[in-house]
Design a protein around this motif. Sequence first.
Motif, short mmCIF file in Angstrom:
data_model
loop_
_atom_site.label_atom_id
_atom_site.label_comp_id
_atom_site.label_asym_id
_atom_site.label_seq_id
_atom_site.Cartn_x
_atom_site.Cartn_y
_atom_site.Cartn_z
N ALA A 46 0.82 -1.21 0.00
CA ALA A 46 0.00 0.00 0.00
C ALA A 46 0.85 1.26 0.00
O ALA A 46 0.48 2.27 -0.61
CB ALA A 46 -0.93 0.00 1.22
N VAL A 52 -3.19 -1.00 -3.15
CA VAL A 52 -4.04 -1.14 -1.97
C VAL A 52 -4.66 -2.54 -1.96
O VAL A 52 -5.34 -2.92 -2.92
CB VAL A 52 -5.14 -0.07 -1.95
CG1 VAL A 52 -6.06 -0.27 -0.76
CG2 VAL A 52 -4.52 1.32 -1.92
N THR A 53 -4.43 -3.27 -0.89
CA THR A 53 -4.93 -4.63 -0.79
C THR A 53 -5.95 -4.76 0.33
O THR A 53 -5.76 -4.19 1.42
CB THR A 53 -3.77 -5.62 -0.55
OG1 THR A 53 -4.30 -6.91 -0.23
CG2 THR A 53 -2.87 -5.17 0.59
N LEU A 54 -7.00 -5.51 0.09
CA LEU A 54 -8.00 -5.81 1.12
C LEU A 54 -8.15 -7.32 1.28
O LEU A 54 -9.21 -7.80 1.69
CB LEU A 54 -9.34 -5.18 0.74
CG LEU A 54 -9.50 -3.71 1.11
CD1 LEU A 54 -10.79 -3.15 0.50
CD2 LEU A 54 -9.51 -3.52 2.62
N LEU A 105 -8.38 -0.05 -9.02
CA LEU A 105 -9.59 -0.65 -8.43
C LEU A 105 -9.68 -2.14 -8.75
O LEU A 105 -10.18 -2.93 -7.94
CB LEU A 105 -10.83 0.08 -8.97
CG LEU A 105 -12.16 -0.28 -8.31
CD1 LEU A 105 -12.11 -0.04 -6.81
CD2 LEU A 105 -13.30 0.51 -8.94
N VAL A 108 -7.71 -4.01 -6.19
CA VAL A 108 -8.43 -4.05 -4.91
C VAL A 108 -9.51 -5.12 -4.93
O VAL A 108 -9.65 -5.92 -3.99
CB VAL A 108 -9.04 -2.67 -4.59
CG1 VAL A 108 -9.86 -2.73 -3.30
CG2 VAL A 108 -7.97 -1.61 -4.47
N THR A 111 -8.12 -8.69 -4.76
CA THR A 111 -7.67 -9.07 -3.42
C THR A 111 -8.85 -9.30 -2.48
O THR A 111 -8.80 -10.18 -1.62
CB THR A 111 -6.74 -7.99 -2.84
OG1 THR A 111 -7.40 -6.73 -2.84
CG2 THR A 111 -5.45 -7.89 -3.63
N VAL A 112 -9.91 -8.51 -2.65
CA VAL A 112 -11.12 -8.75 -1.84
C VAL A 112 -11.68 -10.14 -2.13
O VAL A 112 -12.02 -10.90 -1.22
CB VAL A 112 -12.18 -7.67 -2.12
CG1 VAL A 112 -13.52 -8.08 -1.50
CG2 VAL A 112 -11.76 -6.32 -1.57
N SER A 237 -8.94 -7.54 7.23
CA SER A 237 -8.10 -6.89 6.20
C SER A 237 -8.28 -5.38 6.23
O SER A 237 -7.30 -4.62 6.15
CB SER A 237 -8.46 -7.42 4.82
OG SER A 237 -8.07 -8.76 4.66
N LEU A 241 -5.48 -2.47 7.06
CA LEU A 241 -5.20 -1.40 6.10
C LEU A 241 -5.39 -0.03 6.74
O LEU A 241 -4.62 0.91 6.48
CB LEU A 241 -6.12 -1.55 4.87
CG LEU A 241 -5.88 -0.54 3.74
CD1 LEU A 241 -4.47 -0.68 3.17
CD2 LEU A 241 -6.91 -0.74 2.63
#
Length: 326
Positions: A46, A52-54, A105, A108, A111-112, A237, A241
């Motif tokens: 991040a 950005v990872t979730l 996006l 992101v 990763t979600v 997660s 973050l």
Amino acid sequence: MKRLALVVALALAATVPLWVSGTYYVNIASQILFYAIFALGINVLAGYAGLVTLGHAGLFGIAAYAGARIMNAGAGHLAVAAGALAVTLVAAAVFAALALRGTGLGFVMITVALGQIVWGVAYRWISITGGDNGISVRGRPSPLGLSLAAPTAFYWATLVVFLVAVVSMAIFAASPFGASVCGTRDQPRRMNALGYHVWMIRFLAFVFSGFWSGVAGLLFLYYNQFVSPQAVALTASAEALLMVISGGTGTLLGPIAGAALVVIMKNVASAYIERWNFVLGAIFVVIVVFMPEGLVPGTARLGRWALAAVRPRAAPRLGAPGPEDA
């Protein structure tokens, strides 16, 4: 000055069990340390890579579940640590290969999705993960014959791992590889034109990030001696973050400060404030509004501003030309 502050901080961290009252706060300090390792791992992506990872709670939980299964199979703690981290590295490589097919996006969302798949497996594959009941393990390790069952011993062992993580992050940030990761964040097309393999740089950064997330997950397992689907949920997660963002992305101290803030609010402030979630949310809003760069960089900026405001200005010398003479 910085060296003196570092020595003082190390001395305070090493003596926490000696000046806090009760084992409860020693356990809180242990939680801050392994969640700080987790946040530092996410910060690689991040903060330095701009990804950005979730879904990193999935890697965190994979290490914990793998460690629990290997330990309950009768293996020693060295085999547990090696096996859990090996499984996490493989999982991180798979996550990276899939998630890096998108950017922004798209990254992101992938990763979600990966994190939710891990959560679904943890919740539904009862024969492997125990489902909603989770998995319990028999105890904490005893490296070199030193038992970590006591909160104080476990804190010092966690502190050693934490310091190794911080040093490795400092070396990473100062290395040419760390600079190339930042380059893929700032100018990916120019980096590609210069001959850098942008995808491979991001892939290695993802695996490095996943490794430290796995280390944090293993410490989480040893601390709680239990793991359940809650450890791999999307909220876990998002919370990690937020630790990174609130503390300051792309810095070494920011994720540590963010982890301390969230852990203290969850475990200490919640004992006195019923709506502690509201207070934590309000704190995040204040940080974003007044310190958009994060708590640590924002505090440093305000400190410089305060020093400049109180510093006496030099009196003009007699005979020196003034602005009107220019």
